[in-house]
Design a protein around this motif. Structure first.
Motif, short mmCIF file in Angstrom:
data_model
loop_
_atom_site.label_atom_id
_atom_site.label_comp_id
_atom_site.label_asym_id
_atom_site.label_seq_id
_atom_site.Cartn_x
_atom_site.Cartn_y
_atom_site.Cartn_z
N ALA B 12 0.81 -1.21 0.00
CA ALA B 12 0.00 0.00 0.00
C ALA B 12 0.85 1.26 0.00
N GLY B 13 2.16 1.12 0.02
CA GLY B 13 3.03 2.28 0.00
C GLY B 13 3.48 2.73 1.37
N GLY B 14 3.17 1.96 2.39
CA GLY B 14 3.61 2.32 3.74
C GLY B 14 4.99 1.76 4.03
N LEU B 15 5.77 2.53 4.76
CA LEU B 15 7.12 2.09 5.11
C LEU B 15 7.02 1.18 6.32
N VAL B 16 7.39 -0.10 6.17
CA VAL B 16 7.26 -1.02 7.30
C VAL B 16 8.60 -1.34 7.94
N TYR B 17 9.67 -0.94 7.30
CA TYR B 17 11.00 -1.18 7.89
C TYR B 17 11.96 -0.15 7.31
N GLN B 18 12.77 0.42 8.18
CA GLN B 18 13.75 1.40 7.71
C GLN B 18 14.95 1.31 8.62
#
Lengths: 215, 136
Positions: B12-18
């Motif tokens: 969905a375009g969400g950042l889940v890991y950075q």
């Protein structure tokens, strides 16, 4: 290895010039009012004056055929009223109907949006004044060269091509300065007209066709 | 040769890991990373429509003057993004390995909720050894 297309945008985010070479997904003719005149004659919306030029002697057959000019003026400007010249395509009448791509005005806006977003993203990530250079997909590669005056030169090439930045710069220092900046008939920054003229188009065409990556 | 960071973006375009590995890029807040990931997701969709001939994938490599973003799109729509220096040539292989680790340590984890931020120590340590070991 090949080169697909060239877009030039001014600092007001508008596309002022377009040219393509090897493109199978050609853009559709732009919507009425969607693009400026003198950007690219073949995809400019033409609903009026179908036979306007039929009686006149001055018909453009090729961008290089500049000798037919009746005025003898060396500098040239593309007339928005002129009929679309069959620039480099074999069959210009079929361009609008046979293409499966987006209309040109929408495509130009998408290209600009991508380029600007990526430019901002790179700047933010780097934390300094760093410019976006190119990106690559499986089908093509997009290159950007931005001048100090805010003109953006965008080129789509084969994905295997090397960086084309110096070539975009060559277009800028060569044909662009010579036939656009130094041309008093081109209304730069006008927001009303593109920068297309026969000399510029022919000169860019010669430059691109002379490259080793262009086949 | 340096690897600056790794992002995982859900479908969905969400950042889940950075995660950042080396210095060299500007330190950003987590909100800014979220915005950038969302932007990248949108750009990825547009780039596949701009193809001048034939069909095209979305963007795979984005280059700046000193660094590049390598993007791996998986079949399920998850994107793995590796920020490296321009000279880095192993990015593609590394992304595949990260995907392997992700499948093992995240997707097989019964306590992980799909599409939500990744909070898995196993993933952290295994990515750390994979990428940390490649650093000079």
């Amino acid at each position: 290895m090949t080169i697909h297309s060239l877009y030039i945008y001014d600092r007001h985010c508008t596309c002022v010039y377009y040219q393509d070479w090897h493109r199978t997904n050609r853009p559709k003719v732009a919507a009425e009012g969607g693009m400026l005149p003198a950007v690219c004659a073949t995809i400019y919306p033409t609903s009026q004056q179908p036979e306007a030029n039929a009686g006149t002697t001055l018909t453009f057959t090729s961008p290089r055929n500049t000798l037919t000019s009746t005025t003898g003026v060396v500098v040239a400007v593309s007339d928005s009223q002129q009929q679309p010249a069959p620039l480099l395509q074999a069959n210009p009448t079929s361009v609008g109907t046979s293409s499966s791509g987006l209309p040109f005005d929408e495509e130009a806006k998408l290209v600009y949006g991508v380029v600007i977003s990526l430019r901002n993203m790179i700047k933010k990530l780097a934390g300094r004044d760093e410019s976006f250079v190119n990106y690559r997909t499986s089908g093509y590669k997009l290159h950007l060269f931005e001048t100090q005056t805010g003109y953006k030169f965008v080129m789509l090439s084969d994905p295997k091509a090397d960086s084309m930045r110096f070539i975009l710069r060559q277009i800028y220092v060569g044909p662009f300065l010579e036939y656009v900046v130094r041309n008093p008939l081109v209304k730069m920054d006008s927001r009303e007209q593109g920068i297309d003229n026969e000399y510029f188009r022919a000169s860019v065409d010669r430059l691109i066709r002379g490259l080793s990556v262009f086949q | 040769m340096a690897i600056f960071g790794l992002w995982v973006i859900n479908k969905a375009g969400g950042l889940v890991y950075q995660r950042n590995f080396a210095d060299g890029l500007a330190p950003l807040t987590s909100n800014e990373y979220l915005v950038l990931a969302g932007t990248l997701h949108g750009i990825h969709a547009i780039t596949s429509r701009l193809s001048p001939s034939g069909s095209s994938s979305g963007v795979q490599i984005i280059e700046g003057e000193t660094f590049k973003l390598n993007i791996l799109l998986t079949a399920t729509g998850t994107k793995f993004v590796l920020l490296t220096s321009l000279a880095e040539t192993t990015a593609d292989a590394l992304l595949q390995k990260v995907y392997d680790i992700y499948s093992d340590a995240v997707m097989k984890n019964p306590f992980h909720t799909p599409e939500m931020p990744i909070r898995s120590e196993a993933f952290d340590t295994r990515v750390g050894t994979l990428i940390g070991s490649g650093q000079s």
